[in-house]
Every structure is written in C-alpha cells, then in structure tokens.
Design a protein around this motif. Structure first.
Motif, PDB file in Angstrom:
ATOM      1  N   ALA A  92      56.609  14.017  11.781  1.00 12.08           N
ATOM      2  CA  ALA A  92      57.758  13.471  12.268  1.00 12.08           C
ATOM      3  C   ALA A  92      58.937  15.209  12.382  1.00 12.08           C
ATOM      4  O   ALA A  92      59.513  15.305  13.270  1.00 12.08           O
ATOM      5  N   LYS A  93      58.581  16.181  11.392  1.00 11.10           N
ATOM      6  CA  LYS A  93      58.980  17.209  11.617  1.00 11.10           C
ATOM      7  C   LYS A  93      58.921  18.158  13.090  1.00 11.10           C
ATOM      8  O   LYS A  93      59.720  19.222  13.335  1.00 11.10           O
ATOM      9  N   ASP A 146      55.125  12.983   7.048  1.00  9.31           N
ATOM     10  CA  ASP A 146      56.542  13.694   6.600  1.00  9.31           C
ATOM     11  C   ASP A 146      56.686  14.253   7.859  1.00  9.31           C
ATOM     12  O   ASP A 146      57.477  15.158   8.547  1.00  9.31           O
ATOM     13  N   TYR A 147      55.307  15.233   8.141  1.00  5.75           N
ATOM     14  CA  TYR A 147      55.324  16.601   8.374  1.00  5.75           C
ATOM     15  C   TYR A 147      54.972  16.786  10.285  1.00  5.75           C
ATOM     16  O   TYR A 147      56.149  17.429  10.829  1.00  5.75           O
ATOM     17  N   CYS A 197      51.920   9.426  15.430  1.00  6.14           N
ATOM     18  CA  CYS A 197      53.121  10.093  15.226  1.00  6.14           C
ATOM     19  C   CYS A 197      53.521  10.189  16.603  1.00  6.14           C
ATOM     20  O   CYS A 197      55.141  10.012  16.885  1.00  6.14           O
ATOM     21  N   ALA A 256      58.614   8.692  14.167  1.00  6.63           N
ATOM     22  CA  ALA A 256      59.573   8.582  13.354  1.00  6.63           C
ATOM     23  C   ALA A 256      60.765   9.407  14.566  1.00  6.63           C
ATOM     24  O   ALA A 256      60.940  10.770  14.055  1.00  6.63           O
ATOM     25  N   ASP A 257      60.675   8.656  15.100  1.00 10.37           N
ATOM     26  CA  ASP A 257      62.010   9.210  15.864  1.00 10.37           C
ATOM     27  C   ASP A 257      63.128   9.818  15.682  1.00 10.37           C
ATOM     28  O   ASP A 257      63.884  10.495  16.262  1.00 10.37           O
ATOM     29  N   ASN A 258      63.805   9.350  14.375  1.00 11.10           N
ATOM     30  CA  ASN A 258      65.149   9.709  13.997  1.00 11.10           C
ATOM     31  C   ASN A 258      65.113  10.834  12.860  1.00 11.10           C
ATOM     32  O   ASN A 258      66.235  11.426  12.762  1.00 11.10           O
ATOM     33  N   THR A 259      64.078  11.271  13.304  1.00 13.15           N
ATOM     34  CA  THR A 259      63.611  13.128  11.689  1.00 13.15           C
ATOM     35  C   THR A 259      64.334  14.299  12.536  1.00 13.15           C
ATOM     36  O   THR A 259      63.551  14.207  13.588  1.00 13.15           O
ATOM     37  N   ALA A 260      65.174  14.638  12.137  1.00 14.39           N
ATOM     38  CA  ALA A 260      65.154  15.865  12.455  1.00 14.39           C
ATOM     39  C   ALA A 260      64.140  16.834  12.810  1.00 14.39           C
ATOM     40  O   ALA A 260      63.310  16.932  12.171  1.00 14.39           O
ATOM     41  N   LYS A 261      63.584  17.209  13.991  1.00 11.09           N
ATOM     42  CA  LYS A 261      62.768  18.352  14.639  1.00 11.09           C
ATOM     43  C   LYS A 261      63.265  19.447  14.652  1.00 11.09           C
ATOM     44  O   LYS A 261      63.807  20.733  15.200  1.00 11.09           O
ATOM     45  N   GLU A 262      62.541  20.108  13.197  1.00  9.63           N
ATOM     46  CA  GLU A 262      62.571  21.551  12.551  1.00  9.63           C
ATOM     47  C   GLU A 262      61.695  22.392  13.076  1.00  9.63           C
ATOM     48  O   GLU A 262      61.799  23.927  13.012  1.00  9.63           O
TER      49      GLU A 262
END
Length: 372
Positions: A266-267, A263-264, A290, A197-203
């Motif tokens: 991706a973060k 989803d996790y 991922c 999920a390359d476009n997800t912001a890395k929190e």
C-alpha cells in the motif's frame, strides 16, 4: 479420487492440497510441515500427513547445524524421499515436487498411479546455465551435481509435468520434452489478504518483495534506482548480494508474515521484479491484487499475468537485463500508476488469479487425464 501430494515444505502445493480437497478429492499432503502449521494455511487436518517428528533430526542438521552444507541437504532430501515411499498410501494420482522425490513417485507409479511432477522453475539444465552466468556465482556450484539426475529422472518418469508459466514451457521444449506432457497452470493469490489501499499515502515509488539477490535481478534494481531519484523499498531476506547502505533512496525491511505484506504494498506506487530465472513469482500476483502496476521480466512469469489481466498495459516487461531498460520500464509504470484513477486493472480476471481458480483448473485437468 485419492491424491497424494509430496513436498519438502509448504510451498504452493499446500495451497493445491487445500483446493483439491475443496473440490471433493481425497487428499493426503506428505511433508515435514507440522499439521498445526498446515492447518493455519487452510489445509483440512485430515489431509495432513506430517513427517515432522521423524524428519526433525535431519531438519536440525541441514537447517540449523550445517545450513550451508550440501551433504546435509542431500541427506535430508534422501531420507524424506525414502520415508515417504514407506509410509505413503496407494493412490490414483501422485503429485511430487521435482528433484525432492524419486523413490516415492517411482513406487506410486508401480502401484498404478498417474504421476504429475511439479516443476517451479525452468528445466534444470536451463536453470543451471542462467545461474552459472551470474558473475557472483563464478566458481560456485549453482546446482548440486547430485540434484540434476534426480530432476531428469523425474521428468522422464512423469506422466505430466506441471509448470506455472510459458517461459518454463519454452525451457522444457528446448531440451526436447514433449509438449503434450506439460500442464500450464499459473499460481494463485489470496484476494482476502491482498487488496488495493487507494487512500494510503505512497511513501515509496518502487517496491520489491522476496529474496534479495542476483537471481531476482536486484543488481539491476540498484543501478536503475541510482540513475534516478526514486525511493525504493525492499521487503524480505537478503541472500547473495548486499543491500545498499547510506543511501536515502533505499529502504530495507526484513521478511514479514504474509498477512502483513499488504501494508507495505500500500505504501508503494509500482512493483518491480526483473528476475533472471523463476517459474512464476507469486509476489507479482499479490502486487496485481493490490493494484500496483507491475514491471517484470520474460523470466519472471509476468508475461503470463499480462495475458490474464483485463488491462494488460499496466504490466510492463523489461526489454533486456540492463539498468537502462529497467529504469525505462519503471518510468513508464510510474506514469501508468497516475492513470489508474480508481481502475482495478486486473478487472473481472482477478478471479482467475485466485487459489480457488488454480485449484479448479488443476482438478479439471486431473479429472480429464484420469478419464483417459
């Protein structure tokens, strides 16, 4: 070919049952998993031989009423083993989870079946040695005394022992087990469920998924993160050590359904698992799918995965079990993550990490040993 698979729960062997059925085998999956639940994981309904209802009083006893009691756990295992031996059909190949079944596989062998024992971790004696060495386990019974002879009997009785990684092979060889009786087959991952999920912001800088405890090297994670300014996320249950509180660098999320894990992942930027003893942690393959650079240990199965992926430099093995070594590996992986630039580091080898590939390898092995 008639194949019976014996398991106390779902585990990876439910995926194995599904894949062997897909390969055309006549499979029966004997477990206490309700058929309705097994079907959710893709197992054909006709392959499920659920023992849930006769097992339910014992499951209530061992999992609800006395969850920490060894006698309740032992009673549940012994009853399922006996019940399976009674109801199990005659087969060509019997695949059984180690230690959980002795009577049932013994009966299968007497009826002429080839016996494959599935061992998910190191040799039981090596596993005990490692668990006994963990400071928090001092004075505790790390492996129930009654479980060890069952494991050893399974190894001795087996025609083959199936393992998922080379470090498990080394532990079996250490205790004199014949190498020709070992079948190495790394576990799989569902690529439709786990993907980049390359476009997800890395929190978060670092993520770990699974049981939080000393076996997984979580004490090293705590100390390494405290030596840095990295933000760390844990997803899973907490077992034998507390999760850090009142520290903004650490975030905990209780266990979630597997379909939500992507989803996790991706973060985060990097996946970490400095496990002290494990067969092959499947969460590592999920992280690779991922596209998270992986930090693992010589005892997590990461070495085997490093030998599979196309760009192995994105998997780092810690040099030793110290916070400094772990932090060094995390630092390197953070740099590697910035170098991905759209590269899917598993490359064409990603297909070798699937459950389909796992099942195909297993089916090919079974066909070969039956032809002998």
């Amino acid at each position: 070919m008639k194949i019976n698979i014996l398991s106390p729960g779902r585990f990876h062997v439910c995926d194995l049952a599904r894949e062997l059925a897909r390969n055309g085998h006549d499979v029966k999956f004997y477990s206490f998993v309700p058929t309705k639940r097994a079907v959710k994981f893709g197992l054909p309904k006709e392959c499920s031989a659920s023992l849930f209802w006769p097992m339910s009083p014992f499951l209530a006893l061992s999992k609800k009423l006395f969850p920490k009691s060894q006698w309740a756990a032992k009673l549940t295992i012994l009853f399922q083993d006996w019940l399976t031996s009674v109801v199990m059909r005659k087969c060509d190949v019997c695949i059984a989870m180690s230690g959980s079944f002795v009577a049932a596989p013994r009966k299968a062998k007497k009826q002429g079946a080839i016996l494959i024992i599935e061992r998910g971790s190191k040799h039981i004696m090596e596993q005990k040695r490692i668990l006994d060495s963990i400071p928090s386990n001092k004075g505790k019974i790390t492996v129930p005394y009654w479980h060890i002879p069952r494991e050893i009997e399974d190894y001795d009785m087996a025609d083959y022992v199936a393992v998922a990684s080379q470090h498990v092979v080394r532990s079996m060889l250490k205790f004199g087990y014949p190498e020709e009786k070992l079948f190495v087959n790394p576990y799989g991952v569902d690529l439709s469920m786990f993907h980049p999920a390359d476009n997800t912001a890395k929190e978060y800088d670092v993520i770990m998924v699974g049981n939080w405890g000393y076996q997984k090297g979580c004490d090293l994670i705590v100390d390494a993160i405290k030596l840095s300014n990295y933000k760390f996320l844990h997803v899973g249950s907490v077992s034998d050590m507390p999760f850090p509180k009142n520290d903004s660098r650490f975030t905990h999320v209780d266990a979630v359904d597997q379909s939500k894990l992507v989803d996790y992942y991706a973060k985060a930027k990097v996946f970490v698992l400095p496990s002290r003893q494990e067969g092959l942690a499947m969460v590592q393959a999920q992280a690779i799918a991922c596209n998270l650079p992986l930090v693992g240990s010589k005892d997590s199965g990461a070495e085997d995965l490093k030998g599979i992926v196309e760009h192995s430099e994105f998997i780092t093995i810690i040099e030793d079990f110290t916070p400094a070594a772990l932090l060094k590996a995390i630092d390197l992986s953070i740099i590697k993550q910035k170098q991905l630039n759209g590269i899917q580091y598993a490359g064409n080898a990603a297909e070798r990490l699937t459950w389909k590939a796992y099942g195909d390898r297993y089916s090919e092995f079974i066909n070969k040993i039956v032809r002998k």
